[in-house]
Design an enzyme around this catalytic site. Sequence first.
Site, PDB file in Angstrom:
ATOM      1  N   ASN A   1       0.847  -1.214   0.000  1.00  0.00           N
ATOM      2  CA  ASN A   1       0.000   0.000   0.000  1.00  0.00           C
ATOM      3  C   ASN A   1       0.876   1.256   0.000  1.00  0.00           C
ATOM      4  O   ASN A   1       0.782   2.105   0.863  1.00  0.00           O
ATOM      5  CB  ASN A   1      -0.978   0.007   1.175  1.00  0.00           C
TER       6      ASN A   1
ATOM      7  N   GLY B   1      -1.216   3.837  13.388  1.00  0.00           N
ATOM      8  CA  GLY B   1      -0.090   2.948  13.102  1.00  0.00           C
ATOM      9  C   GLY B   1       0.922   2.937  14.220  1.00  0.00           C
ATOM     10  O   GLY B   1       1.188   3.957  14.843  1.00  0.00           O
TER      11      GLY B   1
ATOM     12  N   ASN C   1      -4.850   0.741  13.774  1.00  0.00           N
ATOM     13  CA  ASN C   1      -5.984   0.026  13.199  1.00  0.00           C
ATOM     14  C   ASN C   1      -5.546  -1.394  12.820  1.00  0.00           C
ATOM     15  O   ASN C   1      -4.572  -1.529  12.086  1.00  0.00           O
ATOM     16  CB  ASN C   1      -6.488   0.756  11.945  1.00  0.00           C
TER      17      ASN C   1
ATOM     18  N   ASP D   1       3.095  -5.701  11.601  1.00  0.00           N
ATOM     19  CA  ASP D   1       2.313  -4.576  11.058  1.00  0.00           C
ATOM     20  C   ASP D   1       3.026  -3.254  11.377  1.00  0.00           C
ATOM     21  O   ASP D   1       2.402  -2.241  11.667  1.00  0.00           O
ATOM     22  CB  ASP D   1       0.870  -4.563  11.578  1.00  0.00           C
TER      23      ASP D   1
END
Lengths: 308, 438
Positions: B97, B329, B283, B310
């Site tokens: 992304n 984040g 998230n 992540d």
Amino acid sequence: MEWKHKNLIDLDCWEKEEILHLIDQAGNMEDLLNRPIKKVPALRGKLIVNLFFEPSTRTRVSFELAEKMLSADVVNWSASGSSTAKGETLRDTAWTLESMGADAIVVRHGAVGAASYLQRKLKHAAVFNAGDGAHAHPTQALLDIYTASKHYSSLEGLRIAIVGDIVHSRVARSNMIGFRTMGCDVVVSGPKTLMPPELDYYGVRYFKDPREAVKGANIVYLLRIQRERQEQGLFPSLDEYFKLFGADEELISLAEKDALIMHPGPINRRVEIDSLVADGPQSVILEQVRSGVAVRMALLYLCLGGAR
Amino acid sequence: MESILLTNCKVYDGKELLDGEKHILIEDGKIAKIAAEKPSVSENLKIYNLKGLIVCPGFIDIHAHLRDPGQEWREDILSGARAAARGGYTTIVAMPNTDPPVDNPFLVRYVIEKGRSSGGARVLPAGTVSKNREGCVMAEMGKMVEEGAVFFTDDGSPVKNSSLLQKALLYSSHLDVRIMEHPEDNELSKGGQVNYGWCSSISGLKGNPPSSEVVDIKKCVALAKETGGAIHFTHVSTKEGIEEIKRAKSEGLPITCDVTPHHLTLDETMVVKSGFDATYKVNPPLRNKEDVEALWQAIADGVVDAIATDHAPYHMDEKDLPFQEAAFGIASLECAIAAVLNEWSSRGKICPLERLLSLWTSNPAGLLPRQWSDLGVIKEGAPADLTVLDLDKNKQVKVEEWASKARLTPWEDASLKGWPVMTFLEGKVLFCDTDRRC
């Protein structure tokens, strides 16, 4: 009593005795306000900045009057037409104001956590939360408690019913904490789409039926319903809201005979409250506004002035 | 290439902790020998005495945001790969992304090449499922696999169109590359800033409900069942989500999942207790204590296939803001393993150490295309990708020392017990935080 608070972010770290002490002080301040010459020199030489990122009339004016009555130097800094419009961050604005010598910053901001964020970022200046997103509005709760205290010798054991949009309301959050700290039995009502999913933390009970909530209440507290909530699909129409949850004379008749009617303002007539109730003999809505100045004077005095 | 001898070490080989102490000889980037007796060696040899330390297959992180191309102020492939090596990883999977998204073979190649020259961990790219990550048209998955893509994912969001996901599952069935789903129903989570429930009630912030995760998992499980395609659920954060996955696995469906270090060690109360410190904003949101408990239980029960960071770095100016305005984040590559090891100890070692280690090694290796299956094991002839752990080492997290560009992390100043102290990539020392050179 020895006053330990320098800032006010939320009431969750205040003891009952501290609130009572502040209310006492607010009473003295209100006496001052009734004198022909109102001003006292308690905060002479202190610089207070009112930093408002959201439109606000009553809270900003109320703080400003309180500051001026105490002879503080006052600067109003609003988001529009300032460096914020040029892209300055909250952090830089706060540091700039502190560099200019601000002793205290009163902040209203749309983001939850803005006041505590400022407190972390500032080295010297005190921070007073005038509303951060839907999180907290502690001076509103203090002035509501003060207003109620003028009508009841003690709030211990009184029932207060808060009706309306709890989930989006910083006023409701601070009031649930504040009135519980004072020993009240706090109950809430409103459509389930406007309720926070968890109320145990606040020690508050939910009633689906506003009539059940209001029954036997000593204080009925109505919250402003913002039109955008209907647009978000949280209830079908303002008219239906009024029909099911609006405070009309019939609903209010279920409360105690002399129950107080409160509202943080500005009111939406025929949405959350009927004019006959808002303007009726039990309504203390304008008294709340008047209390705001005295309560904020007491707060600033205790945190910045004489007591420290 | 210089040969290296690791002496007196405990070895976790990807399956079990081997009995006794071993000596590992590394030659030409490969593991040449694993022996109980110290081999006789020539003089041109670097020797590390690793007594008391555990040598593991190089740790693999299948979910890291390296922000490259296009957002290099947050991180880039060099800083991210070096951060990974310093954090104990030898292989990381870069999420696609980016800006533009990695949705074509050229960008897959770009990520691999830039990773190769980074001097850090091996970087394997994930490609998007859909072109431009828009959820409308399938990306050129076959070409991306030829260039080295190891996962397909629209991470950052779920695959927005169920029908596209169904087709992608069917189409990619011959490619040996899994689809990784970021389980979220965007309608249910819309505007959500924190966990729905206690945290949203107290903060006044909009809640992101567990149902958002569960609804998407249920949908994907149904699609996996129907198509026979494999789905990997990343950063599963809720008790209910884990239960769905457990059920699907018990039916024998090709479902796998990972959990993150932050969902294993932090919970929603920290958002409130910190006075809305935005380092806790992420998230899926930090969930409640019961969810954290359920994730650990799922590790103990073997439901979890990997622990993945992540790692989502942002520039300080995007994070150091009032909570409601800050970016989502958590950056963790350089302390994630320590955070998990520390939590594992403080929870009374809820599962055997081997189980935990497998979630960084053999298990995630098994989720990669077959050509990488040697990454998760220590055996003679395999590439010498190694991570050395010191379970007794105490160290404070100091984000200013990081190779990552992130300068905020929820673990700042935390004193953690159990750290990776060395990483080797194909026999080359990438990171050494120990004084064991003889």
